[in-house]
Motif scaffolding. Structure first.
Motif, mmCIF file in Angstrom:
data_model
loop_
_atom_site.group_PDB
_atom_site.id
_atom_site.type_symbol
_atom_site.label_atom_id
_atom_site.label_comp_id
_atom_site.label_asym_id
_atom_site.label_seq_id
_atom_site.Cartn_x
_atom_site.Cartn_y
_atom_site.Cartn_z
ATOM 1 N N GLU A 120 -10.682 -6.921 7.964
ATOM 2 C CA GLU A 120 -9.715 -7.606 7.093
ATOM 3 C C GLU A 120 -10.371 -8.582 6.119
ATOM 4 O O GLU A 120 -9.746 -9.031 5.171
ATOM 5 C CB GLU A 120 -8.650 -8.316 7.924
ATOM 6 C CG GLU A 120 -9.166 -9.321 8.904
ATOM 7 C CD GLU A 120 -8.047 -9.916 9.759
ATOM 8 O OE1 GLU A 120 -6.905 -9.490 9.634
ATOM 9 O OE2 GLU A 120 -8.351 -10.821 10.543
ATOM 10 N N VAL A 122 -13.097 -7.846 4.348
ATOM 11 C CA VAL A 122 -13.807 -7.102 3.306
ATOM 12 C C VAL A 122 -13.124 -7.333 1.960
ATOM 13 O O VAL A 122 -11.909 -7.475 1.887
ATOM 14 C CB VAL A 122 -13.795 -5.601 3.666
ATOM 15 C CG1 VAL A 122 -14.132 -4.746 2.483
ATOM 16 C CG2 VAL A 122 -14.743 -5.341 4.806
ATOM 17 N N GLY A 125 -12.748 -5.192 -3.819
ATOM 18 C CA GLY A 125 -13.611 -4.475 -4.754
ATOM 19 C C GLY A 125 -14.171 -3.213 -4.125
ATOM 20 O O GLY A 125 -14.118 -2.122 -4.704
ATOM 21 N N THR B 114 -4.859 -6.184 -7.157
ATOM 22 C CA THR B 114 -5.764 -7.101 -6.472
ATOM 23 C C THR B 114 -7.018 -7.299 -7.304
ATOM 24 O O THR B 114 -7.390 -6.460 -8.105
ATOM 25 C CB THR B 114 -6.182 -6.526 -5.103
ATOM 26 O OG1 THR B 114 -6.678 -5.214 -5.299
ATOM 27 C CG2 THR B 114 -5.034 -6.524 -4.139
ATOM 28 N N ASN B 115 -7.647 -8.407 -7.062
ATOM 29 C CA ASN B 115 -8.918 -8.697 -7.709
ATOM 30 C C ASN B 115 -10.038 -8.147 -6.836
ATOM 31 O O ASN B 115 -9.825 -7.882 -5.659
ATOM 32 C CB ASN B 115 -9.027 -10.215 -7.840
ATOM 33 C CG ASN B 115 -10.171 -10.631 -8.712
ATOM 34 O OD1 ASN B 115 -11.307 -10.640 -8.255
ATOM 35 N ND2 ASN B 115 -9.902 -10.960 -9.946
ATOM 36 N N ARG B 116 -11.196 -8.003 -7.410
ATOM 37 C CA ARG B 116 -12.330 -7.512 -6.607
ATOM 38 C C ARG B 116 -12.638 -8.425 -5.424
ATOM 39 O O ARG B 116 -13.143 -7.993 -4.400
ATOM 40 C CB ARG B 116 -13.584 -7.407 -7.482
ATOM 41 C CG ARG B 116 -13.659 -6.150 -8.315
ATOM 42 C CD ARG B 116 -15.079 -5.894 -8.756
ATOM 43 N NE ARG B 116 -15.875 -5.299 -7.695
ATOM 44 C CZ ARG B 116 -15.914 -3.991 -7.451
ATOM 45 N NH1 ARG B 116 -15.234 -3.157 -8.178
ATOM 46 N NH2 ARG B 116 -16.673 -3.531 -6.477
ATOM 47 N N GLY B 117 -12.344 -9.701 -5.593
ATOM 48 C CA GLY B 117 -12.685 -10.650 -4.536
ATOM 49 C C GLY B 117 -11.600 -10.869 -3.501
ATOM 50 O O GLY B 117 -11.798 -11.585 -2.527
ATOM 51 N N THR B 118 -10.454 -10.232 -3.687
ATOM 52 C CA THR B 118 -9.366 -10.393 -2.725
ATOM 53 C C THR B 118 -9.766 -9.833 -1.369
ATOM 54 O O THR B 118 -10.427 -8.816 -1.294
ATOM 55 C CB THR B 118 -8.117 -9.635 -3.219
ATOM 56 O OG1 THR B 118 -7.844 -10.011 -4.548
ATOM 57 C CG2 THR B 118 -6.913 -9.940 -2.359
ATOM 58 N N GLU B 119 -9.333 -10.522 -0.328
ATOM 59 C CA GLU B 119 -9.637 -9.993 1.004
ATOM 60 C C GLU B 119 -8.678 -8.860 1.335
ATOM 61 O O GLU B 119 -7.489 -8.920 1.041
ATOM 62 C CB GLU B 119 -9.514 -11.100 2.049
ATOM 63 C CG GLU B 119 -10.798 -11.870 2.239
ATOM 64 C CD GLU B 119 -10.647 -12.979 3.259
ATOM 65 O OE1 GLU B 119 -9.876 -12.811 4.218
ATOM 66 O OE2 GLU B 119 -11.309 -14.009 3.095
ATOM 67 N N TYR B 120 -9.222 -7.851 1.976
ATOM 68 C CA TYR B 120 -8.465 -6.652 2.363
ATOM 69 C C TYR B 120 -7.247 -7.001 3.215
ATOM 70 O O TYR B 120 -6.187 -6.427 3.063
ATOM 71 C CB TYR B 120 -9.423 -5.721 3.103
ATOM 72 C CG TYR B 120 -8.829 -4.492 3.718
ATOM 73 C CD1 TYR B 120 -8.379 -3.450 2.932
ATOM 74 C CD2 TYR B 120 -8.735 -4.363 5.096
ATOM 75 C CE1 TYR B 120 -7.859 -2.313 3.500
ATOM 76 C CE2 TYR B 120 -8.215 -3.238 5.676
ATOM 77 C CZ TYR B 120 -7.770 -2.204 4.885
ATOM 78 O OH TYR B 120 -7.249 -1.087 5.452
ATOM 79 N N GLY B 121 -7.413 -7.973 4.095
ATOM 80 C CA GLY B 121 -6.323 -8.364 4.980
ATOM 81 C C GLY B 121 -5.090 -8.819 4.215
ATOM 82 O O GLY B 121 -3.960 -8.519 4.606
ATOM 83 N N PHE B 123 -4.318 -7.912 1.134
ATOM 84 C CA PHE B 123 -3.772 -6.715 0.481
ATOM 85 C C PHE B 123 -2.833 -5.973 1.435
ATOM 86 O O PHE B 123 -1.714 -5.605 1.074
ATOM 87 C CB PHE B 123 -4.937 -5.820 0.041
ATOM 88 C CG PHE B 123 -4.560 -4.414 -0.301
ATOM 89 C CD1 PHE B 123 -3.913 -4.134 -1.492
ATOM 90 C CD2 PHE B 123 -4.873 -3.375 0.562
ATOM 91 C CE1 PHE B 123 -3.568 -2.830 -1.810
ATOM 92 C CE2 PHE B 123 -4.525 -2.077 0.243
ATOM 93 C CZ PHE B 123 -3.879 -1.809 -0.940
ATOM 94 N N ILE B 124 -3.308 -5.804 2.666
ATOM 95 C CA ILE B 124 -2.498 -5.112 3.670
ATOM 96 C C ILE B 124 -1.220 -5.890 3.961
ATOM 97 O O ILE B 124 -0.140 -5.321 4.104
ATOM 98 C CB ILE B 124 -3.324 -4.900 4.970
ATOM 99 C CG1 ILE B 124 -4.432 -3.873 4.749
ATOM 100 C CG2 ILE B 124 -2.437 -4.464 6.130
ATOM 101 C CD1 ILE B 124 -3.969 -2.473 4.450
ATOM 102 N N ASP B 128 2.346 -4.269 3.396
ATOM 103 C CA ASP B 128 3.247 -4.175 4.542
ATOM 104 C C ASP B 128 4.595 -4.788 4.198
ATOM 105 O O ASP B 128 5.648 -4.243 4.523
ATOM 106 C CB ASP B 128 2.607 -4.892 5.730
ATOM 107 C CG ASP B 128 3.384 -4.694 7.008
ATOM 108 O OD1 ASP B 128 3.920 -3.593 7.189
ATOM 109 O OD2 ASP B 128 3.445 -5.630 7.811
#
Lengths: 149, 181
Positions: A120, A122, A125, B114-121, B123-124, B128
């Motif tokens: 989570e 990561v 990008g 999202t931006n390149r620096g956004t955290e994946y968590g 985004f999810i 959701d």
């Protein structure tokens, strides 16, 4: 009073002959329902949680990609992409997807689903790069692996 | 001499269990069950020329997440995602009433960038939330909660009908915006 009967002299044994059958049943269940993990997990992954989880009906269509920071510092401290067996450079993702497609029967090739299992923390990008690569190889079904909330 | 003929020699099957257990433990340790649950998305096809598809501004619900993991919903900075679900539902089900919201559910598009620096968590988390909003809409149309709607068994014909009825006319238009180069 003495409760001594003939019965106590005889040893009563529970038959263990059916035990192997039970264990074998369990064994077969695990053999069928599991895939062998070829290596120790190479990446540190804490999968995010979500509510609206869907289940993939046809699991044979799934191919997995992992994204996370390598456990072994020898592979660097930056997040990396890996298949279940080896590390993958981001430029090779499209090639990998095409290769995996070849392993599916002809009729199902276009239905391949890529399961992205990512940590989570990561950065998006990297995830976006993977998606761009997947679009290049026309594998457009993606599942973000999440745990149930 | 006479006892040999009368006794039936049986092979001791007790150790069979040990062997089977050993195998069982080996498989337990060396395997992972494939985890096939998650958030499903369909990526857009790869197109070489990026011709811009005209989308009426009011039919677009824009969510941006920047590299500091801050949310920008419809041009407003939001500290967290409370109320997003309600906003999305209002946006989708507007039917042209509010001039700032969508003209029809069919045309409504929710865009997540999202931006390149956004955290994946994060985004999810947003994804959701968006999916929940849609499932709540679907559920309400057939008198179920979102969770009940999602757990409809699609192999069952009557439940499939309910599922189709809930979805009819309202496609889940969640667009993951093309990242900036």
């Amino acid at each position: 009073m003495k409760f001594k009967s003939k019965k106590t002299n005889k040893e009563v044994e529970i038959s263990t002959a059916s035990l192997p059958d039970i264990v074998f049943l369990l064994l077969f269940f695990f053999m069928v329902s599991a895939t062998i993990r070829p290596k120790e997990e190479m990446l540190e992954m804490k999968v995010p949680q979500a509510e609206t989880i869907a289940k993939v009906e046809r699991r044979e269509l799934i191919r997995e990609l992992n994204v996370g920071v390598p456990r072994n510092p020898a592979y660097g401290s930056e997040p990396r992409v890996s298949t279940i067996t080896s590390f993958l450079d981001i430029e090779d993702v499209a090639q990998w997807a095409l290769g995996e497609k070849e392993t599916l029967p002809e009729a199902l090739k276009d239905q391949m689903i890529v399961l992205i299992k990512a940590d989570e923390r990561v950065n998006m990008g990297l995830i976006n790069d993977i998606q761009q690569e997947l679009r290049k190889s026309n594998t457009r079904k993606v599942v973000y692996r999440t745990l149930e909330k | 001499m006479q006892s040999r003929h009368l006794k039936v020699e049986s092979v001791n099957a007790g150790s069979m269990a040990d062997i089977a257990f050993l195998l069982l433990i080996f498989f337990l340790v060396s395997t992972t069950i494939l985890q096939e649950k998650g958030l499903m998305m369909q990526l857009p096809p790869k197109v070489e020329d990026r011709s811009v598809t005209p989308v009426n501004e009011r039919n677009l619900f824009k969510i941006l997440v920047n590299s500091q993991n801050q949310f920008l919903v419809q041009g407003e900075v939001k500290p967290d995602l409370t109320g997003l679900r309600k906003d999305v539902k209002a946006f989708v089900l507007n039917e042209g009433k509010d001039p700032n919201l969508s003209t029809s559910p069919r045309k409504a598009v929710v865009s997540l960038k999202t931006n390149r620096g956004t955290e994946y968590g994060y985004f999810i988390e947003v994804l959701d939330e968006l999916k929940s909003a849609y499932y709540e809409i679907y559920g309400e149309r057939v008198g179920l909660t979102a969770a009940e709607y999602r757990h409809l068994d699609l192999k069952n014909r009557t439940e499939l009908q309910i599922y189709e009825k809930g979805k009819a006319g309202i496609p889940m238009n969640i667009s993951i915006a093309e990242p900036d180069k």
